[in-house]
Design a protein around this motif. Structure first.
Motif, PDB file in Angstrom:
ATOM      1  N   VAL A   9       0.826  -1.209   0.000  1.00  0.00           N
ATOM      2  CA  VAL A   9       0.000   0.000   0.000  1.00  0.00           C
ATOM      3  C   VAL A   9       0.860   1.259   0.000  1.00  0.00           C
ATOM      4  N   ALA A  10       2.077   1.175   0.546  1.00  0.00           N
ATOM      5  CA  ALA A  10       2.985   2.322   0.494  1.00  0.00           C
ATOM      6  C   ALA A  10       3.325   2.667  -0.953  1.00  0.00           C
ATOM      7  N   ARG A  11       3.420   1.661  -1.785  1.00  0.00           N
ATOM      8  CA  ARG A  11       3.708   1.905  -3.201  1.00  0.00           C
ATOM      9  C   ARG A  11       2.515   2.552  -3.907  1.00  0.00           C
ATOM     10  N   VAL A  12       1.309   2.178  -3.481  1.00  0.00           N
ATOM     11  CA  VAL A  12       0.112   2.831  -4.024  1.00  0.00           C
ATOM     12  C   VAL A  12       0.111   4.315  -3.650  1.00  0.00           C
ATOM     13  N   HIS A  13       0.466   4.610  -2.399  1.00  0.00           N
ATOM     14  CA  HIS A  13       0.538   5.998  -1.959  1.00  0.00           C
ATOM     15  C   HIS A  13       1.618   6.760  -2.732  1.00  0.00           C
ATOM     16  N   ALA A  14       2.762   6.131  -2.894  1.00  0.00           N
ATOM     17  CA  ALA A  14       3.854   6.789  -3.608  1.00  0.00           C
ATOM     18  C   ALA A  14       3.464   7.095  -5.051  1.00  0.00           C
ATOM     19  N   ASP A  15       2.788   6.144  -5.692  1.00  0.00           N
ATOM     20  CA  ASP A  15       2.330   6.374  -7.067  1.00  0.00           C
ATOM     21  C   ASP A  15       1.352   7.540  -7.126  1.00  0.00           C
ATOM     22  N   ALA A  16       0.446   7.615  -6.135  1.00  0.00           N
ATOM     23  CA  ALA A  16      -0.528   8.707  -6.108  1.00  0.00           C
ATOM     24  C   ALA A  16       0.169  10.051  -5.938  1.00  0.00           C
ATOM     25  N   ILE A  17       1.124  10.116  -5.034  1.00  0.00           N
ATOM     26  CA  ILE A  17       1.857  11.360  -4.790  1.00  0.00           C
ATOM     27  C   ILE A  17       2.588  11.800  -6.051  1.00  0.00           C
ATOM     28  N   ARG A  18       3.265  10.869  -6.685  1.00  0.00           N
ATOM     29  CA  ARG A  18       4.074  11.224  -7.861  1.00  0.00           C
ATOM     30  C   ARG A  18       3.219  11.576  -9.077  1.00  0.00           C
ATOM     31  N   SER A  19       1.931  11.195  -9.053  1.00  0.00           N
ATOM     32  CA  SER A  19       1.055  11.514 -10.185  1.00  0.00           C
ATOM     33  C   SER A  19       0.499  12.923 -10.117  1.00  0.00           C
ATOM     34  N   LEU A  20       0.683  13.603  -8.982  1.00  0.00           N
ATOM     35  CA  LEU A  20       0.089  14.915  -8.776  1.00  0.00           C
ATOM     36  C   LEU A  20       1.138  16.019  -8.895  1.00  0.00           C
ATOM     37  N   PRO A  21       0.915  17.002  -9.746  1.00  0.00           N
ATOM     38  CA  PRO A  21       1.905  18.079  -9.897  1.00  0.00           C
ATOM     39  C   PRO A  21       2.058  18.927  -8.640  1.00  0.00           C
ATOM     40  N   GLU A  22       1.048  18.933  -7.775  1.00  0.00           N
ATOM     41  CA  GLU A  22       1.111  19.740  -6.560  1.00  0.00           C
ATOM     42  C   GLU A  22       1.718  18.989  -5.381  1.00  0.00           C
ATOM     43  N   ALA A  23       2.221  17.775  -5.638  1.00  0.00           N
ATOM     44  CA  ALA A  23       2.808  16.960  -4.568  1.00  0.00           C
ATOM     45  C   ALA A  23       4.201  16.496  -4.966  1.00  0.00           C
TER      46      ALA A  23
END
Length: 339
Positions: free
Chosen positions: A14-28
């Motif tokens: 699930v940490a990898r899911v979070h990391a993918d979400a963060i990296r997909s957002l230009p504001e993060a």
């Protein structure tokens, strides 16, 4: 607006899911990963291009961290949230908020007292079909609610528990098929049908060699007068998609799908033009729901408002799960606190 810089605590799936979400957002931006072991942290850091550390204080004290995403075993969530809040870091916790209401309340209070945002991951609420179902129910499309049910009949092989040091344990998982897998469906049920007044339940361990339950059934009384059934297992084969069924005085709505919920059936008695019967979920990317929740969390920080699923909202499903466990343990109906 400034970029919100995240540290991910934990290196599991699930940490990898979070990391993918963060990296997909230009504001993060993902700046750090915290792991108790050098090897796991190194692999994660190399995969996601961030710094790594086994020193939690160093991560929480870093000026390059604005918020943490907590992806550690469930029984550690509140402790990490409290430590982060004391260092003035915003906190987004993978479900559940913790495994006890006492710990969850302590995390809520710590974040409020230190002026930081607290969010709890229940990403399915952000999916388009779940939002559509919410509007239909809120608009009274199927009439007054009579029954609302959640069926989470999942299968997990023995290796799922055998290869984990914490899943299925009381100390770190806090429960089994309800606290871990079924809590997503329970959160959706509460969000869509409203708060529960009382519950009578049975939980059992019938298949897996684990401390917690792998099979559960409960009858719930909603505050709006409706009744319902909750079933959650990891013991049945084959795995069944999650199903939430809502029946009202004017029709039925069924929300199906474990990872990508969709309206499988809408049957309105006096509005046949609205009726839906579908066996095909939308073609949504599996990581989209987490991305949408991270985006809301970031906007909440920037706009100085509560996230859509804040600590209080995240606590609701935990309260019902713990009430189910209490009902089964003491063989009695348990009333829940007023909302």
């Amino acid at each position: 607006m400034p970029t919100i810089r995240f540290a991910v605590l934990g290196t599991g799936m699930v940490a990898r899911v979070h990391a993918d979400a963060i990296r997909s957002l230009p504001e993060a931006e993902l700046t750090y990963v915290y792991s108790r072991t050098e090897e796991a942290g190194q692999r994660f850091a190399e995969a996601y291009g961030c710094r790594r550390s086994t020193d939690l204080e160093a991560v929480l004290g870093s000026a390059e961290v604005d918020a943490v995403a907590i992806c550690t075993p469930s029984g550690t969530h509140a402790d990490y949230a409290i430590q982060a809040a004391r260092r003035r870091k915003h906190v987004l916790v993978e479900k559940p908020l913790d495994i006890t209401l006492e710990n969850a309340d302590a995390a809520i209070q710590a974040c409020a007292g230190n002026g930081v945002k607290l969010g709890v991951i229940f990403q399915l609420r952000f999916m388009s079909e779940a939002l559509r179902a919410k509007k239909l129910l809120d608009d009274g499309m199927i009439g007054k609610l009579i029954e609302a049910d959640a069926y989470m009949k999942f299968y997990r092989p023995e290796a799922y528990y055998r290869n984990s040091t914490w899943k299925g344990t009381h100390r770190l998982d806090g429960g089994g098929s309800l606290m871990n897998q079924g809590i997503h469906g329970i959160d959706l049920l509460l969000w869509l049908a409203g708060p529960v007044q009382s519950v009578s339940a049975r939980v059992r361990t019938l298949k897996h060699e684990i401390e917690a339950e792998d099979t559960a059934a409960a009858v719930v009384q909603f505050r709006n007068g409706a009744i319902g059934v909750i079933q959650g297992t990891t013991s049945v084969y084959p795995d069944h998609p999650q199903l939430l069924a809502f029946h009202g005085t004017n029709g039925t709505l069924e929300l199906a799908g474990t990872e990508v919920p969709y309206i499988r059936n809408l049957n309105v008695q006096d509005r046949p033009e609205l009726n839906i019967l579908s066996s095909q979920p939308p073609d949504d990317h599996l990581g989209e729901a987490h991305r949408l929740q991270f985006r809301d969390f970031i906007q909440a920080i920037r706009e100085n408002r509560s996230p859509l699923i804040d600590g209080k909202e995240g606590r609701r499903a935990l309260e019902l799960v713990t009430a189910i466990y209490e009902s089964s343990k003491y063989n009695r109906t348990v009333r829940l606190d007023e909302p």
